[in-house]
Scaffold this motif. Structure first.
Motif, short mmCIF file in Angstrom:
data_model
loop_
_atom_site.label_atom_id
_atom_site.label_comp_id
_atom_site.label_asym_id
_atom_site.label_seq_id
_atom_site.Cartn_x
_atom_site.Cartn_y
_atom_site.Cartn_z
N ARG A 193 0.84 -1.20 0.00
CA ARG A 193 0.00 0.00 0.00
C ARG A 193 0.88 1.25 0.00
O ARG A 193 0.59 2.23 -0.70
CB ARG A 193 -0.92 -0.03 1.23
N ILE A 194 1.94 1.23 0.78
CA ILE A 194 2.86 2.37 0.79
C ILE A 194 3.56 2.51 -0.56
O ILE A 194 3.78 3.62 -1.05
CB ILE A 194 3.90 2.22 1.92
N VAL A 195 3.89 1.37 -1.17
CA VAL A 195 4.48 1.40 -2.51
C VAL A 195 3.53 2.14 -3.46
O VAL A 195 3.94 3.02 -4.23
CB VAL A 195 4.76 -0.02 -3.03
N ALA A 196 2.24 1.78 -3.41
CA ALA A 196 1.24 2.40 -4.30
C ALA A 196 1.10 3.89 -4.03
O ALA A 196 0.81 4.68 -4.94
CB ALA A 196 -0.11 1.71 -4.12
N GLN A 197 1.32 4.31 -2.81
CA GLN A 197 1.19 5.72 -2.45
C GLN A 197 2.40 6.54 -2.90
O GLN A 197 2.27 7.74 -3.14
CB GLN A 197 1.03 5.86 -0.93
N ARG A 198 3.56 5.88 -3.03
CA ARG A 198 4.80 6.64 -3.27
C ARG A 198 5.40 6.46 -4.65
O ARG A 198 6.14 7.33 -5.11
CB ARG A 198 5.86 6.22 -2.25
N MET A 199 5.12 5.37 -5.33
CA MET A 199 5.84 5.08 -6.56
C MET A 199 5.45 6.04 -7.68
O MET A 199 4.40 6.70 -7.64
CB MET A 199 5.65 3.63 -6.98
N ILE A 201 3.95 7.55 -10.94
CA ILE A 201 2.63 7.26 -11.51
C ILE A 201 2.74 6.33 -12.70
O ILE A 201 1.91 5.42 -12.89
CB ILE A 201 1.93 8.58 -11.91
N GLU A 202 3.79 6.50 -13.50
CA GLU A 202 3.94 5.65 -14.68
C GLU A 202 4.26 4.20 -14.33
O GLU A 202 4.19 3.32 -15.21
CB GLU A 202 5.00 6.21 -15.62
N ASP A 203 4.58 3.92 -13.08
CA ASP A 203 4.89 2.55 -12.65
C ASP A 203 3.73 1.86 -11.94
O ASP A 203 3.83 0.69 -11.57
CB ASP A 203 6.11 2.54 -11.72
N LEU A 204 2.62 2.56 -11.76
CA LEU A 204 1.52 2.02 -10.97
C LEU A 204 0.88 0.77 -11.55
O LEU A 204 0.23 0.00 -10.83
CB LEU A 204 0.44 3.09 -10.77
N GLU A 218 -5.51 2.36 -3.66
CA GLU A 218 -4.45 3.38 -3.65
C GLU A 218 -3.98 3.68 -5.07
O GLU A 218 -3.67 4.82 -5.40
CB GLU A 218 -3.27 2.92 -2.79
N VAL A 219 -3.93 2.65 -5.89
CA VAL A 219 -3.54 2.84 -7.29
C VAL A 219 -4.58 3.70 -8.00
O VAL A 219 -4.26 4.65 -8.73
CB VAL A 219 -3.38 1.49 -8.01
N ALA A 220 -5.86 3.41 -7.76
CA ALA A 220 -6.94 4.14 -8.42
C ALA A 220 -6.95 5.62 -8.04
O ALA A 220 -7.34 6.47 -8.83
CB ALA A 220 -8.29 3.50 -8.08
N ILE A 221 -6.50 5.93 -6.85
CA ILE A 221 -6.46 7.32 -6.39
C ILE A 221 -5.46 8.13 -7.21
O ILE A 221 -5.66 9.34 -7.44
CB ILE A 221 -6.10 7.38 -4.90
N ARG A 222 -4.42 7.47 -7.72
CA ARG A 222 -3.35 8.20 -8.40
C ARG A 222 -3.22 7.89 -9.89
O ARG A 222 -2.53 8.61 -10.60
CB ARG A 222 -2.01 7.88 -7.71
N ALA A 223 -3.83 6.82 -10.35
CA ALA A 223 -3.63 6.36 -11.73
C ALA A 223 -4.18 7.37 -12.75
O ALA A 223 -5.01 8.22 -12.43
CB ALA A 223 -4.29 5.01 -11.92
N GLU A 224 -3.70 7.23 -13.97
CA GLU A 224 -4.16 8.09 -15.06
C GLU A 224 -4.44 7.25 -16.31
O GLU A 224 -4.02 6.10 -16.42
CB GLU A 224 -3.10 9.16 -15.38
N ASP A 225 -5.17 7.86 -17.24
CA ASP A 225 -5.37 7.33 -18.58
C ASP A 225 -5.89 5.90 -18.61
O ASP A 225 -6.85 5.57 -17.93
CB ASP A 225 -4.08 7.47 -19.39
N ASP A 226 -5.24 5.04 -19.41
CA ASP A 226 -5.74 3.69 -19.64
C ASP A 226 -5.81 2.87 -18.36
O ASP A 226 -6.71 2.03 -18.20
CB ASP A 226 -4.86 2.95 -20.66
#
Length: 259
Positions: A193-199, A201-204, A218-226
């Motif tokens: 979860r911390i990984v998802a919060q800090r990594m 965005i292009e690596d999510l 956590e990924v959905a909070i920061r993810a973009e595009d596809d």
């Protein structure tokens, strides 16, 4: 009349030492430099010994080989640092703990494999950063945790797979974000979860199919595009909802809807 408990705590019940057996009987004792039951080097009392050596620090060197471990440990607090070396291999860990705090930095490596954890923790807390990696394989997690807190961020790689969760938690909070992919498959959900919060965005995408929904959230909070569109179809309703809400609020989509 009964003695109140607070008063009782201040009473030293240690038996009085025999002043007739003391080398300072005719000097310090006669001149008020020590006091039976209060300021005494021969007492089996750490407080009395400490009071004595605090008043007469120049005498500490007389007790580095004393048979009583506490007398040696207290003497080590008052010795000049250049006289501490004979105590590096003292058989009692309490003595070596004092040394771990006091010895010059260039002596610390001699204590890094000490049998006592508290000694090694102090060493890990004091060692120069350039030497810390030498303790990254310590058998005790607490020592490795101190190493993880102090290692330069770019040198944390060797601890990303540490067997202890607390050590990895420290690592995941400090390691450069571009390197967090190394911990994307950690066995602990909280770490991922911390990984998802800090990594970055292009690596999510590395975590978009994580088995735990809270990580995907956590990924959905920061993810973009596809990737965000993919998460809009996530089997967990909370993940899909936040993904759809974010998609609906994207500027590009708002412009398209207005047209």
């Amino acid at each position: 009349m009964a003695v109140h408990s607070t008063e009782a705590q201040d009473v030293d019940l240690t038996p009085l030492a025999d002043c007739n057996q003391c080398e300072y009987r005719d000097t310090l004792l006669a001149n008020g430099g020590c006091k039976p039951g209060d300021i005494c080097i021969l007492a089996q009392s750490g407080r009395q010994i400490d009071r004595f050596l605090k008043r007469h620090p120049g005498l500490a060197g007389h007790y580095i080989a004393d048979e009583f471990w506490e007398r040696r440990a207290i003497a080590a607090r008052y010795l000049p640092t250049n006289l501490l070396r004979p105590l590096l291999n003292d058989p009692d860990e309490a003595v070596r703990r004092v040394l771990a705090y006091r010895v010059p930095l260039d002596w610390l490596l001699e204590l890094r494999q000490d049998s006592d954890r508290e000694v090694r923790v102090t060493v890990a807390d004091r060692l120069p950063e350039t030497q810390l990696e030498l303790m990254a394989d310590d058998p005790d997690y607490l020592v490795r945790a101190y190493v993880a807190k102090r290692l330069p961020k770019g040198r944390l790689f060797r601890l990303v797979a540490d067997p202890d969760t607390e050590v990895r938690r420290i690592v995941v909070e400090r390691i450069p974000s571009v390197s967090l992919g190394l911990m994307a498959e950690d066995k602990e959900t909280n770490i991922r979860r911390i990984v998802a919060q800090r990594m970055e965005i292009e690596d999510l995408a590395l975590l978009s199919r994580d088995p735990d929904w809270t990580v995907r959230y956590e990924v959905a909070i920061r993810a973009e595009d596809d990737l965000l569109a993919q998460l809009a179809e996530d089997p967990d309703p909370e993940v899909s909802q936040i993904a759809r809400e974010r998609l609906a609020n994207q500027p590009e989509r708002q412009v398209s809807d207005e047209r």
